[in-house]
Design a protein around this motif. Sequence first.
Motif, PDB file in Angstrom:
ATOM      1  N   LEU A  43     126.410 121.087 120.159  1.00  0.00           N
ATOM      2  CA  LEU A  43     127.138 119.885 119.758  1.00  0.00           C
ATOM      3  C   LEU A  43     126.740 119.438 118.357  1.00  0.00           C
ATOM      4  O   LEU A  43     127.567 118.948 117.584  1.00  0.00           O
ATOM      5  CB  LEU A  43     126.886 118.764 120.771  1.00  0.00           C
ATOM      6  N   LEU A  44     125.456 119.595 118.021  1.00  0.00           N
ATOM      7  CA  LEU A  44     124.981 119.179 116.701  1.00  0.00           C
ATOM      8  C   LEU A  44     125.284 120.226 115.628  1.00  0.00           C
ATOM      9  O   LEU A  44     125.266 119.909 114.432  1.00  0.00           O
ATOM     10  CB  LEU A  44     123.467 118.931 116.744  1.00  0.00           C
ATOM     11  N   SER A  47     120.123 124.289 114.833  1.00  0.00           N
ATOM     12  CA  SER A  47     119.016 124.719 115.682  1.00  0.00           C
ATOM     13  C   SER A  47     117.901 123.693 115.592  1.00  0.00           C
ATOM     14  O   SER A  47     117.434 123.363 114.491  1.00  0.00           O
ATOM     15  CB  SER A  47     118.515 126.098 115.224  1.00  0.00           C
ATOM     16  N   LEU A  48     117.466 123.176 116.729  1.00  0.00           N
ATOM     17  CA  LEU A  48     116.433 122.142 116.759  1.00  0.00           C
ATOM     18  C   LEU A  48     115.040 122.711 116.971  1.00  0.00           C
ATOM     19  O   LEU A  48     114.047 122.063 116.646  1.00  0.00           O
ATOM     20  CB  LEU A  48     116.731 121.130 117.861  1.00  0.00           C
ATOM     21  N   MET A  49     114.968 123.922 117.530  1.00  0.00           N
ATOM     22  CA  MET A  49     113.673 124.516 117.869  1.00  0.00           C
ATOM     23  C   MET A  49     113.652 125.987 117.495  1.00  0.00           C
ATOM     24  O   MET A  49     114.672 126.667 117.545  1.00  0.00           O
ATOM     25  CB  MET A  49     113.393 124.379 119.374  1.00  0.00           C
ATOM     26  N   GLN A  50     112.466 126.442 117.142  1.00  0.00           N
ATOM     27  CA  GLN A  50     112.243 127.867 116.940  1.00  0.00           C
ATOM     28  C   GLN A  50     111.398 128.366 118.098  1.00  0.00           C
ATOM     29  O   GLN A  50     110.281 127.905 118.318  1.00  0.00           O
ATOM     30  CB  GLN A  50     111.521 128.115 115.611  1.00  0.00           C
ATOM     31  N   ARG A  51     111.930 129.316 118.847  1.00  0.00           N
ATOM     32  CA  ARG A  51     111.276 129.809 120.048  1.00  0.00           C
ATOM     33  C   ARG A  51     110.740 131.211 119.815  1.00  0.00           C
ATOM     34  O   ARG A  51     111.462 132.087 119.352  1.00  0.00           O
ATOM     35  CB  ARG A  51     112.251 129.807 121.221  1.00  0.00           C
ATOM     36  N   LEU A  58     109.384 122.820 116.240  1.00  0.00           N
ATOM     37  CA  LEU A  58     110.607 122.149 115.828  1.00  0.00           C
ATOM     38  C   LEU A  58     111.011 122.599 114.429  1.00  0.00           C
ATOM     39  O   LEU A  58     110.160 122.805 113.556  1.00  0.00           O
ATOM     40  CB  LEU A  58     110.414 120.631 115.834  1.00  0.00           C
ATOM     41  N   THR A  59     112.309 122.733 114.220  1.00  0.00           N
ATOM     42  CA  THR A  59     112.830 122.969 112.881  1.00  0.00           C
ATOM     43  C   THR A  59     112.813 121.649 112.104  1.00  0.00           C
ATOM     44  O   THR A  59     112.509 120.581 112.666  1.00  0.00           O
ATOM     45  CB  THR A  59     114.260 123.510 112.947  1.00  0.00           C
ATOM     46  N   VAL A  60     113.160 121.720 110.826  1.00  0.00           N
ATOM     47  CA  VAL A  60     113.260 120.492 110.029  1.00  0.00           C
ATOM     48  C   VAL A  60     114.302 119.559 110.652  1.00  0.00           C
ATOM     49  O   VAL A  60     114.093 118.346 110.773  1.00  0.00           O
ATOM     50  CB  VAL A  60     113.639 120.829 108.569  1.00  0.00           C
ATOM     51  N   GLU A  61     115.443 120.135 111.080  1.00  0.00           N
ATOM     52  CA  GLU A  61     116.477 119.322 111.727  1.00  0.00           C
ATOM     53  C   GLU A  61     115.965 118.744 113.046  1.00  0.00           C
ATOM     54  O   GLU A  61     116.283 117.604 113.405  1.00  0.00           O
ATOM     55  CB  GLU A  61     117.725 120.167 111.982  1.00  0.00           C
ATOM     56  N   GLY A  62     115.162 119.524 113.752  1.00  0.00           N
ATOM     57  CA  GLY A  62     114.600 119.042 115.010  1.00  0.00           C
ATOM     58  C   GLY A  62     113.660 117.878 114.820  1.00  0.00           C
ATOM     59  O   GLY A  62     113.676 116.906 115.592  1.00  0.00           O
ATOM     60  N   GLU A  63     112.819 117.943 113.777  1.00  0.00           N
ATOM     61  CA  GLU A  63     111.906 116.840 113.480  1.00  0.00           C
ATOM     62  C   GLU A  63     112.681 115.569 113.152  1.00  0.00           C
ATOM     63  O   GLU A  63     112.330 114.476 113.601  1.00  0.00           O
ATOM     64  CB  GLU A  63     110.998 117.207 112.299  1.00  0.00           C
ATOM     65  N   LEU A  64     113.740 115.713 112.364  1.00  0.00           N
ATOM     66  CA  LEU A  64     114.552 114.545 112.007  1.00  0.00           C
ATOM     67  C   LEU A  64     115.246 113.957 113.227  1.00  0.00           C
ATOM     68  O   LEU A  64     115.285 112.737 113.411  1.00  0.00           O
ATOM     69  CB  LEU A  64     115.595 114.935 110.953  1.00  0.00           C
ATOM     70  N   HIS A  67     113.021 111.779 116.096  1.00  0.00           N
ATOM     71  CA  HIS A  67     112.773 110.345 115.899  1.00  0.00           C
ATOM     72  C   HIS A  67     113.948 109.522 116.422  1.00  0.00           C
ATOM     73  O   HIS A  67     113.763 108.526 117.132  1.00  0.00           O
ATOM     74  CB  HIS A  67     112.538 110.068 114.415  1.00  0.00           C
ATOM     75  N   ARG A  68     115.169 109.938 116.074  1.00  0.00           N
ATOM     76  CA  ARG A  68     116.360 109.202 116.526  1.00  0.00           C
ATOM     77  C   ARG A  68     116.513 109.304 118.039  1.00  0.00           C
ATOM     78  O   ARG A  68     116.870 108.326 118.703  1.00  0.00           O
ATOM     79  CB  ARG A  68     117.596 109.783 115.843  1.00  0.00           C
ATOM     80  N   ALA A  69     116.293 110.484 118.578  1.00  0.00           N
ATOM     81  CA  ALA A  69     116.475 110.686 120.015  1.00  0.00           C
ATOM     82  C   ALA A  69     115.503 109.828 120.814  1.00  0.00           C
ATOM     83  O   ALA A  69     115.876 109.227 121.833  1.00  0.00           O
ATOM     84  CB  ALA A  69     116.289 112.161 120.361  1.00  0.00           C
ATOM     85  N   ARG A  70     114.261 109.757 120.360  1.00  0.00           N
ATOM     86  CA  ARG A  70     113.281 108.896 121.050  1.00  0.00           C
ATOM     87  C   ARG A  70     113.770 107.447 121.074  1.00  0.00           C
ATOM     88  O   ARG A  70     113.683 106.773 122.102  1.00  0.00           O
ATOM     89  CB  ARG A  70     111.938 108.946 120.323  1.00  0.00           C
ATOM     90  N   ARG A  71     114.253 106.967 119.929  1.00  0.00           N
ATOM     91  CA  ARG A  71     114.682 105.576 119.847  1.00  0.00           C
ATOM     92  C   ARG A  71     115.876 105.318 120.748  1.00  0.00           C
ATOM     93  O   ARG A  71     115.941 104.302 121.453  1.00  0.00           O
ATOM     94  CB  ARG A  71     115.040 105.220 118.403  1.00  0.00           C
ATOM     95  N   ILE A  72     116.844 106.239 120.773  1.00  0.00           N
ATOM     96  CA  ILE A  72     118.035 106.070 121.618  1.00  0.00           C
ATOM     97  C   ILE A  72     117.638 106.024 123.085  1.00  0.00           C
ATOM     98  O   ILE A  72     118.110 105.164 123.850  1.00  0.00           O
ATOM     99  CB  ILE A  72     119.042 107.196 121.343  1.00  0.00           C
TER     100      ILE A  72
END
Length: 298
Positions: A43-44, A47-51, A58-64, A67-72
């Motif tokens: 959906l995004l 890639s949020l994670m490197q496995r 976490l990728t750079v996008e995953g780190e960003l 923070h938002r996901a925790r707050r939501i």
Amino acid sequence: MMKLEGMAAFVAVADAGSISEAARRLGLAKSVVSERVAELERLLGASLMQRTTRKLTLTVEGELFLHRARRIIRETAEAQAEITERRGSLGGPLRLAGPTGFGMLHLGRMLNGFLALHPAIELSLDLDDRFIDPAAEGYDAVIRHGPVQDTRLIAKRLATSRRLLVAAPCYLDRHGIPASLEELRQASAILYSNRAADWRFRSDEGETVLRPRARLRVNSGIVMRDAALAGLGIALLPTFFTHEHLASGALRQVEVGAEAESAELHVAYVRNRTASAKVAALTDWLRAEIGTPAYWDR
């Protein structure tokens, strides 16, 4: 459309460091957690994670996004809890941290009664002797033994914590009983390593600071108490660690003509957040359970 369950799975994997551990914590199959994270990534469009076979990062996008996901997720949980509270009952998640020794000996038992009274509350309790920052680490409240000097926090006192010098009878038989602060300087001390090793006392002559010779330094009050029971030296400990052993005679109070500096137990939460009804109810419950004076000092 993005689903909360996908964000919750992603946050759980980021916290746990692996999909299998996140699945265990969530009570889901590993394949379900993996698919939810994969759907979120689709959906995004990122890639949020490197496995790898050995670790997950976490990728750079995953780190960003984390923070938002925790707050939501936190704000959604708070909104659900607010609706529940307006209906006259307490429910939803409550994240709490407290000191290890006090948690093991006292807090766990008191929380069992609180949860039995409020079965819709979902409590997460972390025990750690470091001074946890509830603002940075996402806790609704922390139990703290000692001063709360952070101006971002509001602290509600639970009880005054008396501290006494204690030692085993076998140690006192071998080395004698210090009768003054000067004699206490020569004793073998069992010290708490998470804070300054000073022993502070008040008497009619004023305040005195001692820096005793350390036989043992350790970051656990329970290990300090057990070392005192084993006859290794004299420890300065809160009475909530020692009251039963003082009553049985396994430990004896060492009186040196001065009173050790006391501390206080608090519930603390972030100032710019309104204290939830759950935190207020928990504070009232703990105060009633501890009593005045605290049950370990009666």
